[in-house]
Scaffold this motif. Structure first.
Motif, PDB file in Angstrom:
ATOM      1  N   MET A 192       0.825  -1.187   0.000  1.00 46.24           N
ATOM      2  CA  MET A 192       0.000   0.000   0.000  1.00 46.24           C
ATOM      3  C   MET A 192       0.872   1.254   0.000  1.00 46.24           C
ATOM      4  N   SER A 193       1.366   1.594  -1.157  1.00 45.97           N
ATOM      5  CA  SER A 193       2.079   2.862  -1.275  1.00 45.97           C
ATOM      6  C   SER A 193       1.819   3.411  -2.662  1.00 45.97           C
ATOM      7  N   LEU A 194       2.117   4.662  -2.823  1.00 50.06           N
ATOM      8  CA  LEU A 194       1.879   5.296  -4.114  1.00 50.06           C
ATOM      9  C   LEU A 194       3.039   5.023  -5.063  1.00 50.06           C
ATOM     10  N   THR A 195       2.702   4.533  -6.230  1.00 54.60           N
ATOM     11  CA  THR A 195       3.729   4.346  -7.256  1.00 54.60           C
ATOM     12  C   THR A 195       4.055   5.710  -7.860  1.00 54.60           C
ATOM     13  N   GLN A 196       5.170   5.774  -8.545  1.00 53.83           N
ATOM     14  CA  GLN A 196       5.554   7.032  -9.192  1.00 53.83           C
ATOM     15  C   GLN A 196       4.512   7.434 -10.225  1.00 53.83           C
ATOM     16  N   LYS A 197       3.943   6.440 -10.916  1.00 55.71           N
ATOM     17  CA  LYS A 197       2.923   6.720 -11.923  1.00 55.71           C
ATOM     18  C   LYS A 197       1.672   7.324 -11.262  1.00 55.71           C
ATOM     19  N   MET A 198       1.260   6.754 -10.105  1.00 54.81           N
ATOM     20  CA  MET A 198       0.085   7.285  -9.388  1.00 54.81           C
ATOM     21  C   MET A 198       0.367   8.689  -8.877  1.00 54.81           C
ATOM     22  N   ARG A 199       1.570   8.922  -8.371  1.00 53.56           N
ATOM     23  CA  ARG A 199       1.935  10.275  -7.915  1.00 53.56           C
ATOM     24  C   ARG A 199       1.794  11.272  -9.066  1.00 53.56           C
ATOM     25  N   SER A 200       2.283  10.879 -10.250  1.00 53.49           N
ATOM     26  CA  SER A 200       2.221  11.733 -11.425  1.00 53.49           C
ATOM     27  C   SER A 200       0.771  12.044 -11.807  1.00 53.49           C
ATOM     28  N   VAL A 201      -0.092  11.012 -11.784  1.00 55.88           N
ATOM     29  CA  VAL A 201      -1.509  11.212 -12.118  1.00 55.88           C
ATOM     30  C   VAL A 201      -2.153  12.175 -11.124  1.00 55.88           C
ATOM     31  N   LEU A 202      -1.907  11.990  -9.831  1.00 58.29           N
ATOM     32  CA  LEU A 202      -2.507  12.852  -8.809  1.00 58.29           C
ATOM     33  C   LEU A 202      -2.068  14.307  -8.983  1.00 58.29           C
ATOM     34  N   ILE A 203      -0.793  14.503  -9.293  1.00 64.31           N
ATOM     35  CA  ILE A 203      -0.286  15.860  -9.503  1.00 64.31           C
ATOM     36  C   ILE A 203      -0.922  16.482 -10.749  1.00 64.31           C
ATOM     37  N   GLN A 204      -1.073  15.692 -11.817  1.00 64.94           N
ATOM     38  CA  GLN A 204      -1.707  16.193 -13.034  1.00 64.94           C
ATOM     39  C   GLN A 204      -3.176  16.544 -12.790  1.00 64.94           C
ATOM     40  N   LEU A 205      -3.809  15.851 -11.839  1.00 60.37           N
ATOM     41  CA  LEU A 205      -5.203  16.149 -11.505  1.00 60.37           C
ATOM     42  C   LEU A 205      -5.341  17.359 -10.581  1.00 60.37           C
ATOM     43  N   GLY A 206      -4.189  17.933 -10.179  1.00 61.39           N
ATOM     44  CA  GLY A 206      -4.237  19.166  -9.404  1.00 61.39           C
ATOM     45  C   GLY A 206      -3.871  19.016  -7.942  1.00 61.39           C
ATOM     46  N   MET A 207      -3.493  17.837  -7.504  1.00 58.07           N
ATOM     47  CA  MET A 207      -3.106  17.643  -6.115  1.00 58.07           C
ATOM     48  C   MET A 207      -1.705  18.241  -5.905  1.00 58.07           C
ATOM     49  N   SER A 208      -1.498  18.923  -4.807  1.00 55.89           N
ATOM     50  CA  SER A 208      -0.187  19.524  -4.543  1.00 55.89           C
ATOM     51  C   SER A 208       0.813  18.447  -4.130  1.00 55.89           C
ATOM     52  N   ASP A 209       2.091  18.773  -4.267  1.00 52.88           N
ATOM     53  CA  ASP A 209       3.145  17.835  -3.854  1.00 52.88           C
ATOM     54  C   ASP A 209       3.004  17.472  -2.375  1.00 52.88           C
ATOM     55  N   ASP A 210       2.675  18.483  -1.553  1.00 53.70           N
ATOM     56  CA  ASP A 210       2.514  18.227  -0.119  1.00 53.70           C
ATOM     57  C   ASP A 210       1.365  17.264   0.149  1.00 53.70           C
ATOM     58  N   ASP A 211       0.237  17.436  -0.568  1.00 50.22           N
ATOM     59  CA  ASP A 211      -0.904  16.543  -0.376  1.00 50.22           C
ATOM     60  C   ASP A 211      -0.587  15.120  -0.835  1.00 50.22           C
ATOM     61  N   VAL A 212       0.151  14.999  -1.924  1.00 55.67           N
ATOM     62  CA  VAL A 212       0.554  13.674  -2.411  1.00 55.67           C
ATOM     63  C   VAL A 212       1.472  13.022  -1.378  1.00 55.67           C
ATOM     64  N   GLN A 213       2.397  13.790  -0.832  1.00 51.47           N
ATOM     65  CA  GLN A 213       3.307  13.260   0.192  1.00 51.47           C
ATOM     66  C   GLN A 213       2.521  12.830   1.437  1.00 51.47           C
ATOM     67  N   GLN A 214       1.542  13.633   1.847  1.00 53.17           N
ATOM     68  CA  GLN A 214       0.713  13.294   3.012  1.00 53.17           C
ATOM     69  C   GLN A 214      -0.086  12.017   2.748  1.00 53.17           C
ATOM     70  N   LEU A 215      -0.641  11.891   1.553  1.00 49.26           N
ATOM     71  CA  LEU A 215      -1.386  10.683   1.196  1.00 49.26           C
ATOM     72  C   LEU A 215      -0.467   9.467   1.217  1.00 49.26           C
ATOM     73  N   SER A 216       0.725   9.607   0.681  1.00 55.83           N
ATOM     74  CA  SER A 216       1.692   8.513   0.670  1.00 55.83           C
ATOM     75  C   SER A 216       2.026   8.084   2.101  1.00 55.83           C
ATOM     76  N   TYR A 217       2.244   9.060   2.963  1.00 53.46           N
ATOM     77  CA  TYR A 217       2.536   8.751   4.366  1.00 53.46           C
ATOM     78  C   TYR A 217       1.349   8.053   5.029  1.00 53.46           C
ATOM     79  N   THR A 218       0.143   8.534   4.775  1.00 55.66           N
ATOM     80  CA  THR A 218      -1.063   7.935   5.362  1.00 55.66           C
ATOM     81  C   THR A 218      -1.209   6.484   4.922  1.00 55.66           C
ATOM     82  N   LEU A 219      -0.983   6.221   3.645  1.00 57.73           N
ATOM     83  CA  LEU A 219      -1.051   4.844   3.141  1.00 57.73           C
ATOM     84  C   LEU A 219       0.027   3.972   3.781  1.00 57.73           C
TER      85      LEU A 219
END
Length: 146
Positions: free
Chosen positions: A1-28
Motif C-alpha cells: 500500500m504505497s503510491l507508485t511514481q505513476k500514481m503520484r504523477s496522475v494525482l499531480i496532473q489532476l491538481g493535487m499539490s506535492d505536499d498533499d501527495v506526500q501526506q497521502l503517501s505517508y497515510t497509506l
C-alpha cells in the motif's frame, strides 16, 4: 500500500499539490504498518467548526444577552433541563440561511473539536428539517453495505 511514481504523477496532473501527495503517501504507509501489526487504523474525521458566533446557552445567559431571537429560542427550550439546554449552542448571526439565529445548534462530537453540527429551527412549520454542517453527517457506512 504505497503510491507508485505513476500514481503520484496522475494525482499531480489532476491538481493535487506535492505536499498533499506526500501526506497521502505517508497515510497509506502508516495504514500498511498498522495493518501488519494487526491493528485497525483510526478513521479520518474532518472537523467542522460551529457556525460563526456560536456559544453555549450557558454563555449567553451568563452575559445576560437581550436579543429577541435568543429569547424566542430559549423559550422553546424552557422544558429542557439546564444541563441539557446548556450543552446546546446559539448564534446571534443570521448566517447564510438568514435564520440561523432562530435555531438551536447541537454539536456532534467532542465539545472542544466537533466533527459537525445540526441546527434545528424553533418553528417546525417554517423548517422541520435540521440544517447540517455536512449533508451526510449522519450517514455511516457499514462494511455490510459494500
Amino acid at each position: 500500500m504505497s503510491l507508485t511514481q505513476k500514481m503520484r504523477s496522475v494525482l499531480i496532473q489532476l491538481g493535487m499539490s506535492d505536499d498533499d501527495v506526500q501526506q497521502l503517501s505517508y497515510t497509506l504507509w502508516a495504514a500498511k504498518i498498522t495493518k501488519q501489526q494487526g491493528r485497525t487504523p483510526p478513521p479520518y474525521i474532518e472537523r467542522k467548526p460551529l457556525p460563526d458566533g456560536a456559544k453555549t446557552f450557558a454563555h449567553w445567559f451568563a452575559v445576560n444577552i437581550t436579543d429577541d431571537n435568543f429569547a424566542a429560542v430559549a423559550m422553546e427550550l424552557a422544558d429542557m433541563t439546564d444541563e441539557r439546554r446548556d450543552s446546546l449552542y446559539w448564534t446571534p448571526e443570521p448566517g447564510s440561511s438568514g435564520d440561523m439565529n432562530r435555531r438551536y445548534i447541537w454539536a456532534i462530537g467532542p465539545k472542544d473539536a466537533p466533527v459537525g453540527w445540526a441546527a434545528l429551527h424553533i418553528n417546525p412549520e417554517v423548517d422541520d428539517q435540521p440544517m447540517l454542517s455536512t449533508p451526510n453527517i449522519f450517514h455511516f457506512k457499514d462494511e455490510d453495505d459494500q
